[in-house]
Design an enzyme around this catalytic site. Structure first.
Site, mmCIF file in Angstrom:
data_model
loop_
_atom_site.group_PDB
_atom_site.id
_atom_site.type_symbol
_atom_site.label_atom_id
_atom_site.label_comp_id
_atom_site.label_asym_id
_atom_site.label_seq_id
_atom_site.Cartn_x
_atom_site.Cartn_y
_atom_site.Cartn_z
ATOM 1 C CG ASP A 10 -1.784 1.228 1.349
ATOM 2 O OD1 ASP A 10 -2.277 1.673 0.290
ATOM 3 O OD2 ASP A 10 -1.986 1.760 2.459
ATOM 4 C CB CYS A 184 -10.116 4.984 0.241
ATOM 5 S SG CYS A 184 -8.603 5.540 1.038
HETATM 6 N N1 DGL Z 1 -4.147 3.658 0.038
HETATM 7 C C1 DGL Z 1 -4.819 4.730 -0.670
HETATM 8 C C2 DGL Z 1 -6.080 4.174 -1.332
HETATM 9 O O1 DGL Z 1 -6.590 3.148 -0.918
HETATM 10 C C3 DGL Z 1 -5.183 5.879 0.263
HETATM 11 C C4 DGL Z 1 -3.985 6.643 0.752
HETATM 12 C C5 DGL Z 1 -3.280 7.394 -0.349
HETATM 13 O O2 DGL Z 1 -3.845 8.349 -0.921
HETATM 14 O O3 DGL Z 1 -2.163 7.008 -0.643
HETATM 15 O O4 DGL Z 1 -6.566 4.752 -2.269
#
Ligand code: DGL
Length: 273
Positions: A10, A184
Site C-alpha cells: 500500500d 479506499c
Molecule cells: N491507500 C490509498 C487508497 O486506498 C489511500 C492513501 C493514499 O492516498 O495514498 O486509495
C-alpha cells in the site's frame, strides 16, 4: 505446498486493514507487507506516477520471493492493476473488483455511490467494473481528498472527520444511492461515522474481506497454499519512518506489530518491472 510468503503493499498503512482480513482468513500463510510511506499519499497524484510507484513496489516484492502480490491500495489498483498483471510472473490480486462485485449484488435500485481518492475516481475503473457486471447500474463517484489526512491524524473520530464525511455524502444522498463503496483502504477505520451519516438503509461495501477470500481462492486454484496445520507469521517494510509505522500501524492492523524494517525508495526504483 508452497512455503513462500504473500506480498501485500500500500502507499502507507491503510492496506493493513486488508492484511488484517488476510491474516484471519489465512492464518497458516506468511505475509510480508510493504508500505510506501515516503511517497504517501498516492491519491492526489497523477495516474502515471502511481503506476510507476506500483511497478517498483510490486517488482521489489516479487524479487523478494513472494508467491502472490496483493495491491492493497485502491489508488494503486485503479491506476496499475492491468500493468502489474502483465509484467509480474506471480498472480496479482487488487481491491477494486471484489468491491464492484459486492456492490452490484447489494444494490436494489442499481444506483451505487463511490467515495475514494481523486486518483481512483479519475481512473473511472469502478464504473467500468460495475458496468461489466450490470450495464444498467449507475456509479456516482465523489473524490474525498480530506479524509486520508484526517484518518491518519491524531483525532480520526473527531468532529472534523464527521463534517467531511457529511459534505462528501451529501451528493450521494441527493443522487438516491442505496449502496456506497468505501473505495479506499483507510475508510473502514471510520465505518461507524459513514454508517451514522448514511443510515441503516444504505449498504456500505468495502473490500478487505472479499479481497482476502479472493486471495484464498487464487492460492487454492493454483495449488500454491502453505501447510494448513502451521501458524504463519508476518513482517513489515516501509520506505517511511519505521517507528511511526509501528505506532500508527497497530490502529489499522488491530494486531501487534513488532519489528519494522526500513527500505530505501532508491532500492525499490531499481526493482521496477
Ligand atoms: N491507500 C490509498 C487508497 O486506498 C489511500 C492513501 C493514499 O492516498 O495514498 O486509495
Amino acid at each position: 505446498m508452497d512455503e513462500r510468503p504473500i506480498g501485500v503493499f500500500d502507499s502507507g498503512m491503510g492496506g493493513l486493514t486488508v492484511l488484517h482480513e488476510c491474516l484471519v482468513t489465512l492464518p497458516h500463510e506468511d505475509f510480508v507487507y510493504l508500505g510506501d510511506g515516503a511517497r504517501l499519499p498516492y491519491g492526489p497524484r497523477p495516474l502515471d506516477e502511481i503506476r510507476r510507484f506500483a511497478a517498483e513496489v510490486a517488482g521489489y516484492l516479487e524479487r523478494d520471493g513472494v508467491k502472490l502480490v496483493v495491491a492493497a491500495c485502491n489508488s494503486a489498483t485503479a491506476a496499475a492493476l492491468p500493468d502489474l498483471q502483465r509484467h509480474l510472473t506471480v498472480p496479482v490480486v487488487g481491491v477494486l473488483a471484489p468491491e464492484a462485485h459486492a456492490a452490484v449484488l447489494a444494490t436494489r435500485n442499481r444506483r451505487i455511490g463511490l467515495l475514494a481518492t481523486a486518483a481512483t475516481v479519475a481512473s473511472g475503473r469502478y464504473s467500468e467494473l460495475v458496468q461489466a457486471l450490470d450495464a444498467g447500474a449507475e456509479v456516482v463517484a465523489v473524490a474525498c481528498p480530506r479524509l486520508v489526512p484526517l484518518i491518519e491524524g491524531d483525532d480520526p473520530f473527531g468532529e472534523e472527520t464527521t463534517r467531511a464525511v457529511r459534505d462528501y455524502a451529501s451528493e450521494l444522498r441527493a443522487a438516491d444511492v442505496d449502496t456506497v463503496i468505501l473505495g479506499c483502504t483507510h475508510y473502514p477505520l471510520i465505518r461507524p461515522i459513514f454508517q451514522r451519516v448514511f443510515g441503516r438503509g444504505v449498504t456500505l461495501v468495502f473490500s478487505a474481506e472479499e479481497t482476502a477470500r479472493e486471495v484464498a481462492e487464487t492460492l487454492a486454484r493454483k495449488g500454491i497454499e502453505n501447510d494448513p496445520e502451521r501458524e504463519g507469521g508476518y513482517r513489515f517494510l516501509t520506505t517511511g519512518d519505521p517507528e511511526q509505522f509501528r505506532a500508527t500501524g497497530a490502529r489499522f492492523l488491530q494486531l501487534p506489530i513488532s519489528a519494522v524494517e526500513h527500505v530505501e525508495v532508491a532500492t525499490l526504483a531499481a526493482a521496477a518491472v
